[in-house]
Design an enzyme around this catalytic site. Structure first.
Site, short mmCIF file in Angstrom:
data_model
loop_
_atom_site.label_atom_id
_atom_site.label_comp_id
_atom_site.label_asym_id
_atom_site.label_seq_id
_atom_site.Cartn_x
_atom_site.Cartn_y
_atom_site.Cartn_z
NE ARG A 53 -3.77 0.65 2.20
CZ ARG A 53 -4.44 1.03 3.29
NH1 ARG A 53 -4.64 0.17 4.27
NH2 ARG A 53 -4.90 2.25 3.41
CG HIS A 104 -9.45 5.17 11.03
ND1 HIS A 104 -10.38 4.92 10.06
CD2 HIS A 104 -10.15 5.22 12.20
CE1 HIS A 104 -11.60 4.83 10.60
NE2 HIS A 104 -11.48 5.01 11.89
CB SER A 110 -19.08 3.75 3.21
OG SER A 110 -18.19 3.32 4.23
N PRO A 145 -20.91 10.66 -4.33
CG PRO A 145 -19.39 9.68 -5.81
CD PRO A 145 -19.47 10.39 -4.50
P1 OAD Z 1 -15.21 3.39 2.15
O1 OAD Z 1 -14.46 2.68 1.08
O2 OAD Z 1 -16.02 2.59 3.09
O3 OAD Z 1 -16.18 4.47 1.49
C1 OAD Z 1 -15.73 5.36 0.50
C2 OAD Z 1 -16.88 6.25 0.12
O4 OAD Z 1 -16.39 7.20 -0.83
C3 OAD Z 1 -18.05 5.52 -0.57
O5 OAD Z 1 -19.27 5.88 0.08
C4 OAD Z 1 -18.01 6.06 -2.00
O6 OAD Z 1 -19.31 6.21 -2.57
C5 OAD Z 1 -17.37 7.41 -1.81
N1 OAD Z 1 -16.70 7.93 -3.00
C6 OAD Z 1 -16.12 7.27 -4.02
N2 OAD Z 1 -15.57 8.13 -4.90
C7 OAD Z 1 -15.81 9.37 -4.43
C8 OAD Z 1 -15.48 10.69 -4.88
N3 OAD Z 1 -14.79 10.90 -6.00
N4 OAD Z 1 -15.88 11.75 -4.12
C9 OAD Z 1 -16.58 11.55 -2.97
N5 OAD Z 1 -16.91 10.34 -2.50
C10 OAD Z 1 -16.52 9.26 -3.20
O7 OAD Z 1 -14.15 4.30 2.93
P2 OAD Z 1 -14.28 4.96 4.38
O8 OAD Z 1 -15.68 5.37 4.67
O9 OAD Z 1 -13.22 5.98 4.47
O10 OAD Z 1 -10.25 1.91 8.27
O11 OAD Z 1 -13.90 3.72 5.29
C11 OAD Z 1 -13.80 3.89 6.68
C12 OAD Z 1 -12.70 3.03 7.23
O12 OAD Z 1 -12.90 1.66 6.83
C13 OAD Z 1 -11.31 3.35 6.70
O13 OAD Z 1 -10.69 4.42 7.37
C14 OAD Z 1 -10.57 2.07 6.88
C15 OAD Z 1 -11.62 1.09 6.45
O14 OAD Z 1 -11.50 -0.19 6.95
C16 OAD Z 1 -8.99 1.64 8.63
O15 OAD Z 1 -8.08 1.52 7.86
C17 OAD Z 1 -8.81 1.52 10.08
#
Ligand code: OAD
Length: 279
Positions: free
Chosen positions: A79, A140, A225, A250
């Protein structure tokens, strides 16, 4: 530019701008979606998300590391390799510009372990005469930091220490080989300084986040998300204290507290929003 957007989005952008123009305290929570336009995959997007290809329980928990430290270390080294040349996109830059202008009391909280917010802030500071103390609170952890899995002593790779840069990234010549490293103090294995499933968030960062969410007038959730707690609970805390909730994503999320959804990519929406606020 605005004229090319769907009329519904223009209306919502206008509403969001009006709410923000009347407020002073803003709390922003970002997730992996804000960095995806820089080329860093999210976790849960269909097909491209990391957790669509790998099992989180094999790679992102203390028990996974105890079971197979080599596998986990190799995955994080991969990564790092993936992220090492990535740069901020217009969404990170817009937030950094907003912080720099001080039109609002902004608290920027991220679930991301990359350093793209920090890079954007440094970029804006370098282009400005005025130095602000813009900061980012990481819930995180940090992809570029390491610590001992037993005694928690921070570990800096020799090349990164030598590089002694403002950025915490290792030197560009550093190889991300898979060889496990032992702690100089207790001989335990070195691990990435990232919060894994089942671990607590850093106390100070969580305090800052809770306080900002409870005190803000507007809470903006960007590119997350809203599935991972406790971070996902911050919007709830803000709402309980009468804040308006704006979401930039989106795709739909389970966050039912949202007042205004800007259903577009952060790299498109944030520069437009910030332009309206700081003009
Ligand atoms: P997710 O992968 O769960 O969610 C990413 C979000 O970004 C989704 O809802 C997509 O629809 C949205 N998305 C995609 N492209 C986008 C764009 N261009 N502009 C805006 N939004 C967009 O990621 P997180 O919510 O960050 O934890 O996940 C939370 C945690 O789960 C992370 O920090 C990680 C993971 O396990 C650790 O590493 C501890």
């Amino acid at each position: 530019m605005l004229a090319e957007l769907p009329s519904e989005l223009i209306v919502k952008l206008h509403q969001a701008t009006q709410i923000l123009a009347k407020s002073s305290r803003v709390c922003i929570l970002t997730g992996a979606g804000i960095s995806t336009e820089s080329g860093i995959p999210t976790f849960r997007d269909k097909q491209t998300g990391l957790w669509e290809q790998y099992r989180a329980e094999d790679l992102a928990s203390p028990s996974a590391f105890n079971r197979d430290p080599q596998l986990v270390w190799s995955w994080y080294q991969w990564r790092r390799q993936l992220v090492r040349d990535k740069v901020p996109n217009p969404a990170h830059i817009a937030l950094a510009q907003w912080q720099q202008t001080k039109t609002h009391e902004l608290t920027l909280i991220t679930q991301n372990v990359d350093d793209l917010h920090e890079q954007a802030i440094r970029h804006e500071q370098a282009n400005s005469n005025e130095q602000t103390d813009s900061t980012v609170t990481h819930l995180h952890g940090h992809l570029w930091r390491n610590r001992c899995s037993q005694c928690a002593t921070p570990y800096t790779t020799p090349l990164a220490a030598q590089a002694n840069k403002q950025s915490e990234r290792s030197s560009s010549t550093e190889s991300y080989d898979d060889k496990l490293i032992n702690c100089n103090h207790c001989d335990g294995y070195i691990r990435p300084d990232i919060v894994w499933f089942g671990e607590s968030l850093p106390v100070k960062s969580w305090q800052i986040a809770e306080q900002a969410a409870a005190d803000c007038e507007v809470f903006i959730s960007i590119g997350t998300s809203s599935l991972v707690y406790p971070a996902a609970g911050l919007a709830q805390l803000a709402k309980q204290n009468d804040a308006k909730i704006i979401e930039i994503n989106p795709n739909p999320t389970p966050n039912t507290l949202v007042d205004i959804t800007l259903a577009e990519k952060a790299g498109l929406v944030l520069p437009l929003l910030v332009q309206q606020l700081i003009k």
